[in-house]
Design a protein around this motif. Sequence first.
Motif, PDB file in Angstrom:
ATOM      1  N   PRO A  48       0.799  -1.221   0.000  1.00 44.73           N
ATOM      2  CA  PRO A  48       0.000   0.000   0.000  1.00 44.73           C
ATOM      3  C   PRO A  48       0.837   1.279   0.000  1.00 44.73           C
ATOM      4  O   PRO A  48       0.393   2.303  -0.504  1.00 44.73           O
ATOM      5  CB  PRO A  48      -0.829  -0.102   1.274  1.00 44.73           C
ATOM      6  N   ASN A  49       2.036   1.243   0.561  1.00 43.10           N
ATOM      7  CA  ASN A  49       2.926   2.407   0.541  1.00 43.10           C
ATOM      8  C   ASN A  49       4.367   1.908   0.581  1.00 43.10           C
ATOM      9  O   ASN A  49       4.620   0.718   0.500  1.00 43.10           O
ATOM     10  CB  ASN A  49       2.616   3.374   1.697  1.00 43.10           C
ATOM     11  N   ASP A  50       5.316   2.838   0.741  1.00 42.45           N
ATOM     12  CA  ASP A  50       6.726   2.458   0.679  1.00 42.45           C
ATOM     13  C   ASP A  50       7.207   1.677   1.893  1.00 42.45           C
ATOM     14  O   ASP A  50       8.230   1.011   1.825  1.00 42.45           O
ATOM     15  CB  ASP A  50       7.597   3.712   0.528  1.00 42.45           C
ATOM     16  N   SER A  51       6.512   1.765   3.016  1.00 44.86           N
ATOM     17  CA  SER A  51       7.027   1.131   4.229  1.00 44.86           C
ATOM     18  C   SER A  51       6.246  -0.103   4.663  1.00 44.86           C
ATOM     19  O   SER A  51       6.588  -0.712   5.660  1.00 44.86           O
ATOM     20  CB  SER A  51       7.046   2.144   5.374  1.00 44.86           C
ATOM     21  N   ASN A  52       5.228  -0.508   3.960  1.00 47.28           N
ATOM     22  CA  ASN A  52       4.426  -1.673   4.352  1.00 47.28           C
ATOM     23  C   ASN A  52       4.382  -2.706   3.241  1.00 47.28           C
ATOM     24  O   ASN A  52       4.318  -2.363   2.063  1.00 47.28           O
ATOM     25  CB  ASN A  52       2.976  -1.275   4.660  1.00 47.28           C
ATOM     26  N   SER A  60      -8.164 -18.271   3.419  1.00 47.49           N
ATOM     27  CA  SER A  60      -8.579 -18.150   4.818  1.00 47.49           C
ATOM     28  C   SER A  60      -8.997 -16.736   5.201  1.00 47.49           C
ATOM     29  O   SER A  60      -9.628 -16.535   6.225  1.00 47.49           O
ATOM     30  CB  SER A  60      -7.438 -18.603   5.740  1.00 47.49           C
ATOM     31  N   GLY A  61      -8.626 -15.724   4.415  1.00 42.98           N
ATOM     32  CA  GLY A  61      -8.975 -14.352   4.731  1.00 42.98           C
ATOM     33  C   GLY A  61      -8.008 -13.682   5.691  1.00 42.98           C
ATOM     34  O   GLY A  61      -8.215 -12.550   6.093  1.00 42.98           O
ATOM     35  N   GLU A  62      -6.930 -14.368   6.064  1.00 43.05           N
ATOM     36  CA  GLU A  62      -5.933 -13.771   6.955  1.00 43.05           C
ATOM     37  C   GLU A  62      -4.914 -12.995   6.134  1.00 43.05           C
ATOM     38  O   GLU A  62      -4.744 -13.243   4.939  1.00 43.05           O
ATOM     39  CB  GLU A  62      -5.208 -14.865   7.737  1.00 43.05           C
ATOM     40  N   TYR A  63      -4.244 -12.060   6.799  1.00 43.74           N
ATOM     41  CA  TYR A  63      -3.152 -11.380   6.125  1.00 43.74           C
ATOM     42  C   TYR A  63      -2.035 -11.106   7.104  1.00 43.74           C
ATOM     43  O   TYR A  63      -2.230 -11.015   8.307  1.00 43.74           O
ATOM     44  CB  TYR A  63      -3.616 -10.095   5.425  1.00 43.74           C
ATOM     45  N   TRP A  64      -0.814 -11.007   6.560  1.00 40.44           N
ATOM     46  CA  TRP A  64       0.376 -10.733   7.351  1.00 40.44           C
ATOM     47  C   TRP A  64       0.957  -9.419   6.881  1.00 40.44           C
ATOM     48  O   TRP A  64       1.051  -9.151   5.698  1.00 40.44           O
ATOM     49  CB  TRP A  64       1.407 -11.849   7.164  1.00 40.44           C
ATOM     50  N   ARG A  65       1.347  -8.577   7.844  1.00 40.11           N
ATOM     51  CA  ARG A  65       1.861  -7.251   7.531  1.00 40.11           C
ATOM     52  C   ARG A  65       3.270  -7.130   8.068  1.00 40.11           C
ATOM     53  O   ARG A  65       3.593  -7.633   9.142  1.00 40.11           O
ATOM     54  CB  ARG A  65       0.974  -6.194   8.172  1.00 40.11           C
ATOM     55  N   LYS A  66       4.127  -6.416   7.343  1.00 35.28           N
ATOM     56  CA  LYS A  66       5.490  -6.163   7.792  1.00 35.28           C
ATOM     57  C   LYS A  66       5.904  -4.761   7.372  1.00 35.28           C
ATOM     58  O   LYS A  66       5.653  -4.332   6.250  1.00 35.28           O
ATOM     59  CB  LYS A  66       6.452  -7.184   7.190  1.00 35.28           C
ATOM     60  N   TYR A  67       6.500  -4.042   8.306  1.00 36.74           N
ATOM     61  CA  TYR A  67       7.087  -2.736   8.006  1.00 36.74           C
ATOM     62  C   TYR A  67       8.492  -2.945   7.484  1.00 36.74           C
ATOM     63  O   TYR A  67       9.261  -3.730   8.030  1.00 36.74           O
ATOM     64  CB  TYR A  67       7.132  -1.858   9.254  1.00 36.74           C
ATOM     65  N   ILE A  68       8.845  -2.212   6.459  1.00 34.21           N
ATOM     66  CA  ILE A  68      10.173  -2.340   5.870  1.00 34.21           C
ATOM     67  C   ILE A  68      11.178  -1.442   6.581  1.00 34.21           C
ATOM     68  O   ILE A  68      12.279  -1.855   6.888  1.00 34.21           O
ATOM     69  CB  ILE A  68      10.130  -2.012   4.363  1.00 34.21           C
ATOM     70  N   GLU A  69      10.810  -0.210   6.866  1.00 35.71           N
ATOM     71  CA  GLU A  69      11.739   0.742   7.464  1.00 35.71           C
ATOM     72  C   GLU A  69      11.967   0.389   8.935  1.00 35.71           C
ATOM     73  O   GLU A  69      11.032   0.058   9.656  1.00 35.71           O
ATOM     74  CB  GLU A  69      11.184   2.161   7.352  1.00 35.71           C
ATOM     75  N   PRO A  70      13.210   0.471   9.426  1.00 36.22           N
ATOM     76  CA  PRO A  70      13.475   0.157  10.838  1.00 36.22           C
ATOM     77  C   PRO A  70      12.921   1.253  11.751  1.00 36.22           C
ATOM     78  O   PRO A  70      12.764   2.402  11.357  1.00 36.22           O
ATOM     79  CB  PRO A  70      14.995   0.095  10.912  1.00 36.22           C
ATOM     80  N   ASN A  71      12.610   0.879  12.974  1.00 36.01           N
ATOM     81  CA  ASN A  71      12.103   1.782  14.016  1.00 36.01           C
ATOM     82  C   ASN A  71      10.779   2.428  13.621  1.00 36.01           C
ATOM     83  O   ASN A  71      10.443   3.497  14.108  1.00 36.01           O
ATOM     84  CB  ASN A  71      13.136   2.866  14.361  1.00 36.01           C
ATOM     85  N   GLU A  72      10.033   1.836  12.757  1.00 38.76           N
ATOM     86  CA  GLU A  72       8.761   2.389  12.316  1.00 38.76           C
ATOM     87  C   GLU A  72       7.599   1.461  12.667  1.00 38.76           C
ATOM     88  O   GLU A  72       6.552   1.557  12.079  1.00 38.76           O
ATOM     89  CB  GLU A  72       8.789   2.622  10.798  1.00 38.76           C
ATOM     90  N   GLY A  73       7.796   0.517  13.536  1.00 39.66           N
ATOM     91  CA  GLY A  73       6.746  -0.437  13.881  1.00 39.66           C
ATOM     92  C   GLY A  73       7.327  -1.827  14.027  1.00 39.66           C
ATOM     93  O   GLY A  73       8.532  -1.984  14.182  1.00 39.66           O
TER      94      GLY A  73
END
Length: 89
Positions: A48-52, A60-73
């Motif tokens: 959705p954007n540069d950091s996600n 199953s309808g599940e999703y996994w999210r990861k932040y790319i930039e450090p110290n941002e989540g």
Amino acid sequence: MNKNFMSFSIIFLGFCILLSSWFISQSLTSEQVNKTKKEQFRYELISPNDSNIIIFDKQSGEYWRKYIEPNEGPTDWENQTSPVSQSLN
């Protein structure tokens, strides 16, 4: 005549064995292809954007999210429930 009938029977039996083994191998490979096609489009990668980065499991309808930039989540993958399935309930 009996000798000709015996050789014809052996040739016919060999042909039947070859034909049946070919049918069995075709059914097994087509089953594997169908299973592979179902699993091929199960996951969708969404950015959705540069950091996600989001990986969505359509089955199953599940999703996994990861932040790319450090110290941002969170830096690890998080399993979250789908907002679509919550709105349907």
